[in-house]
Design an enzyme around this catalytic site. Structure first.
Site, short mmCIF file in Angstrom:
data_model
loop_
_atom_site.label_atom_id
_atom_site.label_comp_id
_atom_site.label_asym_id
_atom_site.label_seq_id
_atom_site.Cartn_x
_atom_site.Cartn_y
_atom_site.Cartn_z
N SER A 160 0.88 -1.17 0.00
CA SER A 160 0.00 0.00 0.00
C SER A 160 0.91 1.22 0.00
O SER A 160 2.08 1.12 0.40
CB SER A 160 -0.86 -0.01 1.27
OG SER A 160 -1.49 1.24 1.45
N TYR A 173 -2.23 -0.94 10.15
CA TYR A 173 -2.30 -1.28 8.72
C TYR A 173 -1.02 -0.83 8.01
O TYR A 173 -0.39 -1.60 7.29
CB TYR A 173 -3.52 -0.60 8.09
CG TYR A 173 -3.67 -0.84 6.60
CD1 TYR A 173 -4.23 -2.02 6.12
CD2 TYR A 173 -3.24 0.12 5.68
CE1 TYR A 173 -4.37 -2.24 4.75
CE2 TYR A 173 -3.38 -0.09 4.32
CZ TYR A 173 -3.94 -1.27 3.85
OH TYR A 173 -4.07 -1.49 2.50
#
Ligand code: NAP
Length: 255
Positions: A160, A173
């Site tokens: 990401s 995350y």
């Protein structure tokens, strides 16, 4: 931009380019994992659909069969609770069924909380790390002997943008995606020149899925790419076009 990144953007996968490859996709029941699993099958791959919701896996299974793809396999696994022994058992099953594994797409992840570290929930932190990092390690470790048996294997970890540059409030995350990049780099370095296994990471970029809607509830989802729009770099990394490419952090969309 590197040549590899450009190839990944421009890749047009030939028909049957993935034929005779067995590729496992985690989180194959929804979102990006589902779109990639369907396209892998359309290009000839035998896909192992791993995910936690059996009905979603069955729907993808049925679609692949209806489109005339190779018979897929289903692996209903909850990555939050599965233990290393469970992955060893899966590996034994796959060995009996397929002999070797030619690719893994580590795609399943959870978002956790969007909140400052100061308030971040302890148990949410542990769950995010379990699903996004520990499970990917357990699965990779258990399947490495089967990957080593392939003539041309590819492991793709899903990253990401917040796994490459930290950003406030993205908590576990973001940290899990940094760990994912680290696992990719260590494994790629260990396997380079001593195996046929290449290892890379791919950041899908903003994509219209349930996870994106959770992270950006006020966003107009119509402005985003659909999962089916961004599969080309996945097919590139998981198929024969990227043989010899390893240790790279790639983007699926221009930023
Ligand atoms: P998604 O729509 O939420 O799909 C995630 C998939 O992972 C689902 O199939 C889900 O299963 C599965 N999963 C979640 N927890 C699991 C567990 N405990 N055990 C087994 N499977 C589990 O997310 P997505 O947007 O497609 O994301 C795919 C990947 O891209 C993730 O790694 C994500 O971090 C990354 N990513 C996405 C974006 C984006 O904009 N969408 C941007 C950057 C990175 P169920 O369907 O059964 O819940």
């Amino acid at each position: 931009m590197t040549d590899v990144q450009q190839y990944a953007f421009d890749y047009q996968c030939p028909e049957q380019a993935l034929a005779n490859r067995v590729i496992l996709v985690t989180g194959a029941g929804d979102g990006i994992g589902k779109a990639v699993a369907l396209d892998l099958a359309r290009k000839g791959a035998t896909v192992i659909l791993l995910g936690r919701t059996q009905e979603k896996l069955e729907a993808v299974y049925d679609q692949i069969k209806a489109e005339g793809g190779a018979e897929p396999a289903m692996a209903p696994v909850n990555l939050e609770v599965a233990r290393p022994q469970d992955y060893e058992e899966l590996a034994n099953l796959f060995e009996k069924e397929f002999g070797c594994i030619d690719g893994i797409l580590h795609n399943a992840s959870i978002l956790g909380e969007i909140t400052p570290i100061e308030q971040y929930g302890y148990s949410t932190w542990e769950t995010v790390m379990q699903v996004n990092v520990n499970a990917a390690f357990y699965l990779t470790r258990a399947l490495l002997p089967l990957l080593m048996k392939s003539d041309d294997a590819s492991v793709v970890f899903t990253s990401s943008s917040v796994g490459r540059k930290g950003r406030a409030f993205w908590g576990a995350y973001a940290v899990s995606k940094f760990a994912t990049e680290g696992l990719m780099q260590v494994l790629a370095d260990e396997l380079e020149n001593v195996s046929n296994v290449r290892v890379n990471s791919l950041n899908p970029g903003a994509t219209r899925t349930a996870m994106r809607a959770l992270a950006y509830p006020a966003e107009d989802a119509g402005t985003l790419k659909a999962p089916s729009d961004i599969t080309a770099p996945y097919l590139y990394l998981l198929g024969p076009a990227s043989t010899g490419i390893t240790g790279q952090a790639i983007n699926a969309q221009p930023r």
